[in-house]
Structures are given as structure tokens and as C-alpha cells.
Scaffold this motif. Structure first.
Motif, PDB file in Angstrom:
ATOM      1  N   ARG A  68     115.793 -87.871 -19.957  1.00 44.40           N
ATOM      2  CA  ARG A  68     116.278 -89.210 -20.304  1.00 44.40           C
ATOM      3  C   ARG A  68     115.628 -90.273 -19.419  1.00 44.40           C
ATOM      4  O   ARG A  68     115.262 -91.354 -19.898  1.00 44.40           O
ATOM      5  N   ALA A  69     115.488 -89.969 -18.127  1.00 48.22           N
ATOM      6  CA  ALA A  69     114.873 -90.933 -17.206  1.00 48.22           C
ATOM      7  C   ALA A  69     113.418 -91.194 -17.597  1.00 48.22           C
ATOM      8  O   ALA A  69     112.966 -92.345 -17.606  1.00 48.22           O
ATOM      9  N   GLU A  70     112.691 -90.144 -17.916  1.00 50.87           N
ATOM     10  CA  GLU A  70     111.287 -90.312 -18.272  1.00 50.87           C
ATOM     11  C   GLU A  70     111.131 -91.070 -19.582  1.00 50.87           C
ATOM     12  O   GLU A  70     110.257 -91.940 -19.710  1.00 50.87           O
ATOM     13  N   HIS A  71     111.976 -90.765 -20.557  1.00 46.10           N
ATOM     14  CA  HIS A  71     111.951 -91.524 -21.815  1.00 46.10           C
ATOM     15  C   HIS A  71     112.162 -93.007 -21.550  1.00 46.10           C
ATOM     16  O   HIS A  71     111.494 -93.864 -22.142  1.00 46.10           O
ATOM     17  N   GLY A  72     113.114 -93.321 -20.682  1.00 40.49           N
ATOM     18  CA  GLY A  72     113.397 -94.718 -20.383  1.00 40.49           C
ATOM     19  C   GLY A  72     112.216 -95.424 -19.748  1.00 40.49           C
ATOM     20  O   GLY A  72     111.890 -96.565 -20.106  1.00 40.49           O
ATOM     21  N   LEU A  73     111.557 -94.762 -18.817  1.00 46.03           N
ATOM     22  CA  LEU A  73     110.399 -95.364 -18.156  1.00 46.03           C
ATOM     23  C   LEU A  73     109.240 -95.550 -19.131  1.00 46.03           C
ATOM     24  O   LEU A  73     108.556 -96.583 -19.110  1.00 46.03           O
ATOM     25  N   LEU A  74     109.016 -94.563 -19.981  1.00 44.87           N
ATOM     26  CA  LEU A  74     107.926 -94.681 -20.951  1.00 44.87           C
ATOM     27  C   LEU A  74     108.219 -95.782 -21.969  1.00 44.87           C
ATOM     28  O   LEU A  74     107.312 -96.519 -22.380  1.00 44.87           O
ATOM     29  N   ASP A  75     109.470 -95.882 -22.371  1.00 48.05           N
ATOM     30  CA  ASP A  75     109.841 -96.915 -23.335  1.00 48.05           C
ATOM     31  C   ASP A  75     109.588 -98.308 -22.765  1.00 48.05           C
ATOM     32  O   ASP A  75     109.114 -99.213 -23.463  1.00 48.05           O
ATOM     33  N   THR A  76     109.873 -98.482 -21.493  1.00 49.75           N
ATOM     34  CA  THR A  76     109.722 -99.786 -20.843  1.00 49.75           C
ATOM     35  C   THR A  76     108.264-100.108 -20.528  1.00 49.75           C
ATOM     36  O   THR A  76     107.844-101.273 -20.621  1.00 49.75           O
ATOM     37  N   HIS A  77     107.469 -99.103 -20.190  1.00 48.74           N
ATOM     38  CA  HIS A  77     106.136 -99.360 -19.630  1.00 48.74           C
ATOM     39  C   HIS A  77     104.982 -98.820 -20.472  1.00 48.74           C
ATOM     40  O   HIS A  77     103.838 -98.791 -19.988  1.00 48.74           O
ATOM     41  N   ALA A  78     105.246 -98.409 -21.708  1.00 43.88           N
ATOM     42  CA  ALA A  78     104.180 -97.834 -22.547  1.00 43.88           C
ATOM     43  C   ALA A  78     103.009 -98.796 -22.726  1.00 43.88           C
ATOM     44  O   ALA A  78     101.843 -98.385 -22.710  1.00 43.88           O
ATOM     45  N   GLU A  79     103.303-100.065 -22.892  1.00 44.84           N
ATOM     46  CA  GLU A  79     102.230-101.057 -23.072  1.00 44.84           C
ATOM     47  C   GLU A  79     101.334-101.104 -21.838  1.00 44.84           C
ATOM     48  O   GLU A  79     100.100-101.110 -21.941  1.00 44.84           O
ATOM     49  N   ALA A  80     101.952-101.125 -20.662  1.00 38.83           N
ATOM     50  CA  ALA A  80     101.185-101.243 -19.420  1.00 38.83           C
ATOM     51  C   ALA A  80     100.357 -99.993 -19.146  1.00 38.83           C
ATOM     52  O   ALA A  80      99.266-100.074 -18.551  1.00 38.83           O
ATOM     53  N   ILE A  81     100.852 -98.833 -19.583  1.00 37.62           N
ATOM     54  CA  ILE A  81     100.155 -97.574 -19.309  1.00 37.62           C
ATOM     55  C   ILE A  81      98.767 -97.552 -19.931  1.00 37.62           C
ATOM     56  O   ILE A  81      97.801 -97.088 -19.316  1.00 37.62           O
ATOM     57  N   SER A  82      98.651 -98.056 -21.140  1.00 34.77           N
ATOM     58  CA  SER A  82      97.363 -97.995 -21.843  1.00 34.77           C
ATOM     59  C   SER A  82      96.675 -99.355 -21.948  1.00 34.77           C
ATOM     60  O   SER A  82      95.647 -99.477 -22.615  1.00 34.77           O
ATOM     61  N   ALA A  83      97.211-100.373 -21.282  1.00 29.85           N
ATOM     62  CA  ALA A  83      96.645-101.722 -21.382  1.00 29.85           C
ATOM     63  C   ALA A  83      95.192-101.739 -20.916  1.00 29.85           C
ATOM     64  O   ALA A  83      94.831-101.113 -19.918  1.00 29.85           O
ATOM     65  N   ASP A  84      94.359-102.441 -21.679  1.00 29.58           N
ATOM     66  CA  ASP A  84      92.955-102.684 -21.321  1.00 29.58           C
ATOM     67  C   ASP A  84      92.089-101.430 -21.347  1.00 29.58           C
ATOM     68  O   ASP A  84      90.973-101.444 -20.807  1.00 29.58           O
ATOM     69  N   MET A  85      92.547-100.360 -21.964  1.00 27.14           N
ATOM     70  CA  MET A  85      91.688 -99.179 -22.070  1.00 27.14           C
ATOM     71  C   MET A  85      90.602 -99.412 -23.119  1.00 27.14           C
ATOM     72  O   MET A  85      90.841-100.045 -24.154  1.00 27.14           O
ATOM     73  N   ALA A  86      89.430 -98.885 -22.846  1.00 28.44           N
ATOM     74  CA  ALA A  86      88.320 -99.020 -23.789  1.00 28.44           C
ATOM     75  C   ALA A  86      88.505 -98.041 -24.943  1.00 28.44           C
ATOM     76  O   ALA A  86      88.829 -96.875 -24.737  1.00 28.44           O
ATOM     77  N   GLY A  87      88.328 -98.538 -26.176  1.00 25.00           N
ATOM     78  CA  GLY A  87      88.464 -97.680 -27.342  1.00 25.00           C
ATOM     79  C   GLY A  87      87.140 -97.100 -27.797  1.00 25.00           C
ATOM     80  O   GLY A  87      86.081 -97.606 -27.427  1.00 25.00           O
TER      81      GLY A  87
END
Length: 334
Positions: A68-87
Motif C-alpha cells: 500500500r505504501a509503495e502504491h501511494g508513492l508511485l501514484d503521487t510521483h509517477a510523473e516525476a519518475i519518468s519526466a524528461d526521459m528520451a523516447g
């Protein structure tokens, strides 16, 4: 860790069925590990079809807050995790379970205008099937499954990755905690060795907390974790023809403060000898003797950052659930 990436790759050609590699190694590993002192069994053998289902139930227990804790962190920060990655981005999850966490990471990537490819690596075919079903809602998303060890799967994925674009490797659920300190550094170093500049490594790890909370999380009142642990003996009975009597073993959990880890064991309740035809061995047990089945190392925040730095990563960001004491760290190759 079972072996390094290089050692694992040398044992399997491109045309070898990885499921056969896992099956062929079971008898040899069981014979070797049950004749050691202390006796042990590799934790990845806990995850057969039933074991994977039981672990899903563990993740829903109120005493087990990690998921549950990990789901919460991923839900909040998913955008930041992959921000600015080259496609295009190659998203790799190692041992991801039912795919729900991966779906959280995919959401912001799927909204981008460039391609996304998902690679799943797990020794459990049940977990791979569940994850693939979860990701069906992302129509047209390429999802490739690798039923093999983390090292072999990672070698295969990186060998065939596109020349352009970034890679995000996710290793969540505090799975790294199954390894001792030396093996954990070795594994993280292997991940670093196959990544390029701009790639990222997402690591979810449980943190040190009061002993009473840790023991309850691994020895719940409903007995789900006990069933999960004892199921490994049922697997050996089924796959190797052994004659383990489950009623002659009990689930045992202890906190090893010196090593900062929860240790899960199966304790023999009597003097007995178990015959394992598929491994060509008889294993004697003394009354009270243990089989060590799994460890779960608990970290301090500074230890996580130091681990990444030793492997050659830079910390991009670290997020913490302070109530559940769980951290998700995003490392980057610069």
C-alpha cells in the motif's frame, strides 16, 4: 543473488527455453542447499502458481503495509519518475507481481507522443500472466514476458533494446531485501552496468521499524504468510516427489538486528528424514532444525543512497512514506 549477469548469460544460449533452465536447476539447488548448514531453500522457489496467489493475499493484509505504501508513492510521483526521459522508452520491471505498480508508471508514459515498450521479467509464470492481463487496458502497448531470473532477463532485454531512447528499470516491493549486503551491491552494480547515460533505476525498499511491527508483517494472525512459506514444501513434493509432511514443520520468523533483516524459516517439529527422489538425496532433520527460506533486509535512507552511489548511480529523487517507513528511490545514470 543466484549469479552475476555474466555468469547467468554464459549458462543459457539465445535459443534456450528459460523455463527449462529454472526447472533443471531445482533438483541441483535443493540437493546442495538442504545439505548445507544451516539448511536453506532459494526464495524464488516460493513463487509457484499457488505461492504467487498467496503472496497477492499477503499484500492485502493490514499487517503488511509495504504494498500500500509503495502504491501511494508511485501514484503521487509517477510523473516525476519518468519526466524528461528520451523516447522511445523501454520500461523493464523485475519481479513485478500482478502489474498494478507497473500500470502506475505507464500512465504518464502512455500519454506521451513517443513509443513505449514494456518488458516483464519473473520466474513465476503466474505473476507474468497476471501482469500481462493488468496491462491489457493499454491497447496497442507491446508487452514482452521473460520467464527467467532477473539477471538472464535483464541481459536479454538490454541486448535487444533500441539504439535510441531511454530505459527505466523498476525493482520494487523491497525485493532487493532478499539479498545480503554484498549480493545487493553486486545486483545493483549489474543493473548499472547494462544502462546508458540518461537511463534510470527505480528501487523500492522497506525501512527499519519497530521489531514488533516487522514480526507481525511476516507472521500474520490469519496464517497467510505461514501457508506461503510451507507451500515451498508442497512444491518439492509435487515437482521432485519428496515426502515432506507439512504438519511436521512450522513457520518461524525472527528479527536479526545485527544483519538488519527479517528471517523466515521452516522449523522441523521432530527428528525425521525426508526422501527427495528427484534430487537423489535423503535429508535428515533434527528436532527444532530450521530451513532458511527467505530474508528481508530493512534499510536506512542513507544506506539506500550509498548503495546506489557505490554501484555508480546518481540519486535523482527519493520519496518516503514516513508512516509505513517505506522508500522509493529514483537513480539515474549521468
Amino acid at each position: 543473488m543466484q549469479s552475476t549477469l555474466r555468469e547467468s548469460a554464459s549458462k543459457m544460449s539465445k535459443d534456450t527455453d528459460p523455463s527449462l533452465v529454472v526447472a533443471d536447476s531445482l533438483a541441483d539447488e535443493v540437493r546442495r542447499d538442504l545439505t548445507q548448514s544451516p539448511k536453506q531453500l532459494k526464495p524464488h522457489y516460493l513463487y509457484d502458481t499457488l505461492g504467487s496467489r498467496l503472496f497477492e493475499a499477503i499484500c492485502a493484509l493490514p499487517e503488511y503495509p509495504i504494498t500500500r505504501a509503495e502504491h501511494g508513492l508511485l501514484d503521487t510521483h509517477a510523473e516525476a519518475i519518468s519526466a524528461d526521459m528520451a523516447g522511445p522508452v523501454t520500461l523493464v520491471e523485475l519481479g513485478g507481481g500482478n502489474g498494478q505498480k507497473l500500470a502506475q508508471l505507464i500512465e504518464p508514459l502512455a500519454r506521451s507522443n513517443w513509443g513505449l515498450r514494456v518488458e516483464l521479467v519473473d520466474v513465476s509464470v503466474t505473476a507474468l500472466d497476471l501482469a500481462k492481463q493488468t496491462l491489457e487496458r493499454f491497447r496497442g502497448l507491446p508487452v514482452i514476458c521473460h520467464e527467467t531470473t532477473y539477471e538472464l532477463g535483464l541481459a536479454r532485454v538490454t541486448r535487444h533494446r533500441p539504439d535510441q531512447g531511454g530505459m527505466l528499470v523498476a525493482f520494487l516491493g523491497s525485493n532487493l531485501g532478499n539479498l545480503d549486503s554484498r549480493s545487493a551491491l553486486g545486483f545493483v552494480s549489474v543493473v548499472r552496468s547494462v544502462l546508458r547515460s540518461g537511463d534510470r533505476f527505480l528501487l523500492g525498499l522497506d525501512l527499519v521499524k519497530p521489531e514488533s511491527e516487522l514480526l507481525l508483517a511476516y507472521d500474520d494472525p490469519l496464517g497467510v504468510t505461514a501457508a506461503f512459506n510451507k507451500n515451498i514444501l508442497s512444491r518439492l513434493n509435487r515437482e521432485l516427489g519428496s515426502d515432506f509432511s507439512l504438519e511436521h514443520f512450522r513457520h518461524h520468523v525472527e528479527w536479526n538486528e545485527a544483519a538488519s533483516r527479517v528471517e523466515m524459516h521452516l522449523e522441523s517439529l521432530c527428528s525425521q528424514t525426508v526422501w527427495i527422489p528427484g534430487a537423489h538425496c535423503r535429508i535428515p532433520f533434527a528436532d527444532g532444525e530450521m530451513i532458511w527460506t527467505e530474508s528481508s533486509r530493512k534499510y536506512q535512507l542513507h544506506e539506500i543512497k550509498a548503495l546506489g552511489a557505490q554501484a555508480g548511480f546518481t540519486v535523482r529523487e527519493q520519496w518516503v512514506d514516513t508512516e509505513a517507513r517505506f522508500a522509493v528511490t529514483c537513480f539515474e545514470v549521468v
